[in-house]
Motif scaffolding. Structure first.
Motif, short mmCIF file in Angstrom:
data_model
loop_
_atom_site.label_atom_id
_atom_site.label_comp_id
_atom_site.label_asym_id
_atom_site.label_seq_id
_atom_site.Cartn_x
_atom_site.Cartn_y
_atom_site.Cartn_z
N MET A 11 0.84 -1.18 0.00
CA MET A 11 0.00 0.00 0.00
C MET A 11 0.89 1.25 0.00
O MET A 11 1.83 1.34 0.78
CB MET A 11 -0.92 0.02 1.22
N VAL A 12 0.57 2.17 -0.88
CA VAL A 12 1.32 3.43 -0.98
C VAL A 12 0.76 4.45 -0.01
O VAL A 12 1.50 5.12 0.69
CB VAL A 12 1.28 3.97 -2.43
N CYS A 13 -0.56 4.58 0.03
CA CYS A 13 -1.15 5.56 0.95
C CYS A 13 -2.61 5.26 1.21
O CYS A 13 -3.24 4.50 0.49
CB CYS A 13 -0.99 6.99 0.41
N LEU A 14 -3.09 5.89 2.25
CA LEU A 14 -4.50 5.86 2.62
C LEU A 14 -4.89 7.30 2.91
O LEU A 14 -4.17 8.00 3.63
CB LEU A 14 -4.72 5.00 3.87
N ARG A 15 -5.98 7.74 2.31
CA ARG A 15 -6.47 9.11 2.56
C ARG A 15 -7.91 9.01 3.04
O ARG A 15 -8.72 8.28 2.46
CB ARG A 15 -6.39 9.95 1.29
N GLU A 16 -8.22 9.73 4.09
CA GLU A 16 -9.58 9.78 4.62
C GLU A 16 -10.01 11.23 4.66
O GLU A 16 -9.31 12.08 5.20
CB GLU A 16 -9.63 9.18 6.02
N THR A 17 -11.16 11.52 4.04
CA THR A 17 -11.69 12.88 4.08
C THR A 17 -13.14 12.81 4.56
O THR A 17 -13.81 11.79 4.39
CB THR A 17 -11.64 13.57 2.71
N HIS A 18 -13.58 13.90 5.14
CA HIS A 18 -14.93 13.96 5.69
C HIS A 18 -15.67 15.14 5.09
O HIS A 18 -15.12 16.22 4.97
CB HIS A 18 -14.91 14.12 7.21
N SER A 19 -16.92 14.92 4.74
CA SER A 19 -17.80 15.99 4.30
C SER A 19 -18.78 16.25 5.44
O SER A 19 -19.55 15.37 5.80
CB SER A 19 -18.56 15.57 3.04
N LEU A 20 -18.72 17.42 5.98
CA LEU A 20 -19.57 17.74 7.12
C LEU A 20 -20.82 18.50 6.70
O LEU A 20 -21.48 19.10 7.52
CB LEU A 20 -18.78 18.53 8.16
N HIS A 21 -21.11 18.45 5.41
CA HIS A 21 -22.31 19.12 4.93
C HIS A 21 -23.54 18.27 5.25
O HIS A 21 -23.54 17.53 6.22
CB HIS A 21 -22.18 19.38 3.42
N VAL A 22 -24.52 18.32 4.45
CA VAL A 22 -25.80 17.69 4.72
C VAL A 22 -25.68 16.18 4.95
O VAL A 22 -26.23 15.65 5.90
CB VAL A 22 -26.79 17.97 3.56
N GLN A 23 -24.93 15.47 4.12
CA GLN A 23 -24.92 14.01 4.20
C GLN A 23 -23.88 13.45 5.17
O GLN A 23 -23.93 12.28 5.51
CB GLN A 23 -24.70 13.42 2.81
N ARG A 24 -22.94 14.24 5.60
CA ARG A 24 -21.88 13.80 6.53
C ARG A 24 -21.23 12.50 6.06
O ARG A 24 -21.31 11.47 6.70
CB ARG A 24 -22.43 13.65 7.94
N LEU A 25 -20.56 12.57 4.92
CA LEU A 25 -19.94 11.41 4.31
C LEU A 25 -18.47 11.30 4.66
O LEU A 25 -17.80 12.31 4.86
CB LEU A 25 -20.09 11.48 2.79
N THR A 26 -17.96 10.09 4.69
CA THR A 26 -16.54 9.83 4.83
C THR A 26 -16.07 9.17 3.55
O THR A 26 -16.70 8.24 3.06
CB THR A 26 -16.25 8.90 6.03
N ASP A 27 -14.96 9.66 3.01
CA ASP A 27 -14.39 9.11 1.78
C ASP A 27 -13.06 8.47 2.13
O ASP A 27 -12.17 9.13 2.67
CB ASP A 27 -14.21 10.24 0.76
N LEU A 28 -12.91 7.19 1.85
CA LEU A 28 -11.66 6.48 2.04
C LEU A 28 -11.04 6.19 0.68
O LEU A 28 -11.71 5.68 -0.21
CB LEU A 28 -11.87 5.16 2.79
N PHE A 29 -9.77 6.53 0.53
CA PHE A 29 -9.06 6.34 -0.73
C PHE A 29 -7.80 5.55 -0.42
O PHE A 29 -6.98 5.97 0.40
CB PHE A 29 -8.70 7.71 -1.33
N PHE A 30 -7.66 4.37 -1.01
CA PHE A 30 -6.48 3.54 -0.85
C PHE A 30 -5.74 3.49 -2.18
O PHE A 30 -6.37 3.33 -3.23
CB PHE A 30 -6.87 2.10 -0.47
N LEU A 31 -4.42 3.60 -2.14
CA LEU A 31 -3.62 3.48 -3.35
C LEU A 31 -2.59 2.38 -3.12
O LEU A 31 -1.81 2.44 -2.17
CB LEU A 31 -2.93 4.80 -3.68
N PHE A 32 -2.63 1.37 -3.99
CA PHE A 32 -1.70 0.25 -3.89
C PHE A 32 -0.77 0.25 -5.09
O PHE A 32 -1.15 0.65 -6.19
CB PHE A 32 -2.46 -1.08 -3.88
N LYS A 33 0.45 -0.22 -4.87
CA LYS A 33 1.39 -0.41 -5.97
C LYS A 33 1.38 -1.90 -6.31
O LYS A 33 1.43 -2.74 -5.43
CB LYS A 33 2.79 0.02 -5.55
N GLY A 34 1.25 -2.20 -7.59
CA GLY A 34 1.20 -3.59 -7.99
C GLY A 34 1.60 -3.76 -9.43
O GLY A 34 1.81 -2.80 -10.16
N ARG A 35 1.71 -5.02 -9.83
CA ARG A 35 2.03 -5.36 -11.21
C ARG A 35 0.86 -6.13 -11.79
O ARG A 35 0.45 -7.14 -11.23
CB ARG A 35 3.27 -6.25 -11.25
#
Length: 84
Positions: A11-35
């Motif tokens: 795994m290269v990175c993990l990013r977590e962001t939050h939207s605190l607007h109406v829906q209060r969503l959490t976005d998880l983004f994973f980036l993997f290095k592979g062949r």
């Protein structure tokens, strides 16, 4: 979702962001290095409109990798160092 089978190098990175607007969503983004085990791409039409292989420099020039308030430059530096 793409049908691409890969051998994962880690795994290269993990990013977590939050939207605190109406829906209060959490976005998880994973980036993997592979062949990929083949060059075949078979997107699931219900999930993906388009999928393609592209050179790493073209990928890293996409707008989502530019530094912003939510994506600091150190994260982009980490991604570039692991992807090249």
């Amino acid at each position: 979702e793409t049908g691409v089978e890969c051998e994962i190098d880690g795994m290269v990175c993990l990013r977590e962001t939050h939207s605190l607007h109406v829906q209060r969503l959490t976005d998880l983004f994973f980036l993997f290095k592979g062949r990929p085990l083949s060059a075949d791409i078979t997107p699931q039409p219900e999930e993906i409109l388009q999928a393609t292989w592209m050179p790493i420099d073209e990928y890293l020039s996409l707008p989502q990798w530019k530094s912003t308030a939510t994506v600091p430059s150190y994260l982009n530096t980490l991604l570039v160092n692991h992807l090249r």
